[in-house]
Design a protein around this motif. Sequence first.
Motif, PDB file in Angstrom:
ATOM      1  N   ARG A 367       0.864  -1.185   0.000  1.00 12.66           N
ATOM      2  CA  ARG A 367       0.000   0.000   0.000  1.00 12.66           C
ATOM      3  C   ARG A 367       0.902   1.237   0.000  1.00 12.66           C
ATOM      4  O   ARG A 367       1.812   1.339   0.821  1.00 12.66           O
ATOM      5  CB  ARG A 367      -0.907   0.037   1.229  1.00 12.66           C
ATOM      6  N   PHE A 368       0.637   2.161  -0.903  1.00 11.35           N
ATOM      7  CA  PHE A 368       1.412   3.392  -0.947  1.00 11.35           C
ATOM      8  C   PHE A 368       0.600   4.475  -1.657  1.00 11.35           C
ATOM      9  O   PHE A 368      -0.416   4.185  -2.338  1.00 11.35           O
ATOM     10  CB  PHE A 368       2.760   3.185  -1.653  1.00 11.35           C
ATOM     11  N   THR A 369       1.018   5.720  -1.506  1.00 12.80           N
ATOM     12  CA  THR A 369       0.317   6.878  -2.068  1.00 12.80           C
ATOM     13  C   THR A 369       1.317   7.767  -2.790  1.00 12.80           C
ATOM     14  O   THR A 369       2.457   7.934  -2.338  1.00 12.80           O
ATOM     15  CB  THR A 369      -0.380   7.683  -0.961  1.00 12.80           C
ATOM     16  N   ILE A 370       0.895   8.316  -3.939  1.00  8.02           N
ATOM     17  CA  ILE A 370       1.698   9.322  -4.632  1.00  8.02           C
ATOM     18  C   ILE A 370       0.875  10.604  -4.742  1.00  8.02           C
ATOM     19  O   ILE A 370      -0.365  10.573  -4.609  1.00  8.02           O
ATOM     20  CB  ILE A 370       2.147   8.845  -6.023  1.00  8.02           C
ATOM     21  N   ASN A 371       1.557  11.697  -4.979  1.00 10.63           N
ATOM     22  CA  ASN A 371       0.889  12.986  -5.122  1.00 10.63           C
ATOM     23  C   ASN A 371       1.313  13.611  -6.454  1.00 10.63           C
ATOM     24  O   ASN A 371       2.507  13.711  -6.751  1.00 10.63           O
ATOM     25  CB  ASN A 371       1.253  13.908  -3.962  1.00 10.63           C
ATOM     26  N   CYS A 372       0.314  13.986  -7.235  1.00  9.88           N
ATOM     27  CA  CYS A 372       0.578  14.651  -8.518  1.00  9.88           C
ATOM     28  C   CYS A 372      -0.039  16.066  -8.450  1.00  9.88           C
ATOM     29  O   CYS A 372      -1.154  16.301  -8.979  1.00  9.88           O
ATOM     30  CB  CYS A 372      -0.032  13.856  -9.665  1.00  9.88           C
ATOM     31  N   PRO A 373       0.598  16.993  -7.775  1.00 10.91           N
ATOM     32  CA  PRO A 373      -0.001  18.331  -7.588  1.00 10.91           C
ATOM     33  C   PRO A 373      -0.182  19.061  -8.925  1.00 10.91           C
ATOM     34  O   PRO A 373       0.612  18.905  -9.856  1.00 10.91           O
ATOM     35  CB  PRO A 373       1.021  19.035  -6.702  1.00 10.91           C
ATOM     36  N   PHE A 374      -1.267  19.886  -8.952  1.00 11.53           N
ATOM     37  CA  PHE A 374      -1.575  20.635 -10.174  1.00 11.53           C
ATOM     38  C   PHE A 374      -2.223  21.968  -9.794  1.00 11.53           C
ATOM     39  O   PHE A 374      -3.186  21.991  -9.021  1.00 11.53           O
ATOM     40  CB  PHE A 374      -2.516  19.823 -11.075  1.00 11.53           C
ATOM     41  N   GLU A 375      -1.633  23.039 -10.308  1.00  7.30           N
ATOM     42  CA  GLU A 375      -2.132  24.392 -10.061  1.00  7.30           C
ATOM     43  C   GLU A 375      -2.307  24.657  -8.572  1.00  7.30           C
ATOM     44  O   GLU A 375      -3.334  25.159  -8.100  1.00  7.30           O
ATOM     45  CB  GLU A 375      -3.459  24.617 -10.803  1.00  7.30           C
ATOM     46  N   GLY A 376      -1.290  24.252  -7.817  1.00  4.34           N
ATOM     47  CA  GLY A 376      -1.253  24.550  -6.390  1.00  4.34           C
ATOM     48  C   GLY A 376      -2.088  23.638  -5.522  1.00  4.34           C
ATOM     49  O   GLY A 376      -2.137  23.826  -4.297  1.00  4.34           O
ATOM     50  N   LYS A 377      -2.730  22.648  -6.112  1.00  2.00           N
ATOM     51  CA  LYS A 377      -3.542  21.729  -5.326  1.00  2.00           C
ATOM     52  C   LYS A 377      -2.960  20.318  -5.408  1.00  2.00           C
ATOM     53  O   LYS A 377      -2.437  19.905  -6.457  1.00  2.00           O
ATOM     54  CB  LYS A 377      -4.981  21.714  -5.846  1.00  2.00           C
ATOM     55  N   ARG A 384      -3.078  -0.109  -3.991  1.00  2.00           N
ATOM     56  CA  ARG A 384      -3.002  -1.358  -3.207  1.00  2.00           C
ATOM     57  C   ARG A 384      -2.672  -2.499  -4.165  1.00  2.00           C
ATOM     58  O   ARG A 384      -3.403  -2.739  -5.117  1.00  2.00           O
ATOM     59  CB  ARG A 384      -4.300  -1.649  -2.467  1.00  2.00           C
ATOM     60  N   VAL A 385      -1.538  -3.149  -3.905  1.00  2.00           N
ATOM     61  CA  VAL A 385      -1.062  -4.215  -4.782  1.00  2.00           C
ATOM     62  C   VAL A 385      -1.519  -5.563  -4.232  1.00  2.00           C
ATOM     63  O   VAL A 385      -1.230  -5.919  -3.074  1.00  2.00           O
ATOM     64  CB  VAL A 385       0.483  -4.191  -4.898  1.00  2.00           C
ATOM     65  N   VAL A 386      -2.268  -6.298  -5.032  1.00  2.00           N
ATOM     66  CA  VAL A 386      -2.730  -7.638  -4.659  1.00  2.00           C
ATOM     67  C   VAL A 386      -1.950  -8.640  -5.499  1.00  2.00           C
ATOM     68  O   VAL A 386      -2.170  -8.741  -6.716  1.00  2.00           O
ATOM     69  CB  VAL A 386      -4.244  -7.775  -4.872  1.00  2.00           C
ATOM     70  N   LYS A 387      -1.049  -9.412  -4.861  1.00  2.00           N
ATOM     71  CA  LYS A 387      -0.179 -10.335  -5.600  1.00  2.00           C
ATOM     72  C   LYS A 387      -0.828 -11.710  -5.716  1.00  2.00           C
ATOM     73  O   LYS A 387      -1.619 -12.101  -4.907  1.00  2.00           O
ATOM     74  CB  LYS A 387       1.188 -10.445  -4.896  1.00  2.00           C
TER      75      LYS A 387
END
Length: 387
Positions: A367-377, A384-387
């Motif tokens: 389980r992990f999270t990424i952030n792709c910010p755009f126009e200040g937000k 979630r990886v299910v192997k």
Amino acid sequence: MTNNCTEIAPGKIPKPWQQWGLNLVSHIYGGRDVVIAIDLTESVGLNTEGRLRLTQIIEDSLQSGDTVYVVPFASQVNPLQPDINPINLQSGIKFRGKAEDIESILNVLPFESEINLSNTDIQNAELFTYRGLAQLNQCRLANNNAIKPQSVVWLTDAPLLTSPGIASDTWVETPADSAFRVVDSEASQDRQSWLQTLPLKKRSRQWRGALRSQTITTKDNSTYQLSVVDIAPTIQEFCTPAPGGKETCLVMPYLFKMLWLPSTTLGCLIIAVGFWVKYLISLNKKWKIKITFESDDTREQQTCYLKHQQKIAIGDDNLNAIPCPGEDVRGYLIRKGNQIYLKPTKNAPFIYRDRDLDRETKITHNRFTINCPFEGKDFEIGFRVVK
């Protein structure tokens, strides 16, 4: 036979599963004992066909690792050199598959009969040969060496594997004073014990089933036989009471010493192969990637599938891509083997664990999270990886 093993007597026949272990020892370590037993009396006299067939056996049937012993016989065993025992661990001719080895064996063979020899004592030759072969393997047991399967190539017109006490109507040439003419003589009983104890390969209850023979006709139209008797690799089992209510035996300690290393190696190999097969299966299994858009409640959860050496674009409009704001592809979710990586394109911010990625990074959690910010937000995407 040798100074470091005692003279052998018939023992208990190993149990079937013990014999299986003895066969395994011989297969692992290789090699055979091959005795060429030649009747030197004039009635045999190796003619051209006999020499051809014997040479063929030596050239075509011997295998690298075999040991060859030559036993000439007539009324006595080895009459040419009566003080030398030709069946022992020192006197055998080692065959390594080379031309000079074949020549060495052919040079030892007595291809000419002896005019002054007569009265073949075949049962005496059998006792000498089979007891000698049993001694070879028992000596190997004493030295913790691998036992071997054994074969005897007989060239004689005398009958083989007959009942004890050989009468004139069976074989007239047996010397009149031979102990083998008497059924219950020590020599006759000793020979019979070895015939019953050694695992001669036979196809029926009759002794003749152990033989594979070829009739050869001499120039005076008499015949003799080239016969082969095969003996499975074996040792004589002796279990003896020992102090403390114990018992000492030979076969099991020997099998443990000879098989523990190959068995351990095989076990490790099987385990390694098992892990490798499991790994290959895991490579071919698709991973399910469940994606949630935590910054946009209007987007439904997305499911993608990821194979080995496959990647999913983040920030693309394709069907198999993961959308995020902006026009640029921000990075890729890549599977390599059983590891997963994030790889940024550096076209736009690509944040993982509060750090803008600038190189490919291995993900160590399912389980992990990424952030792709755009126009200040912020625009956070959960995986979630299910192997």
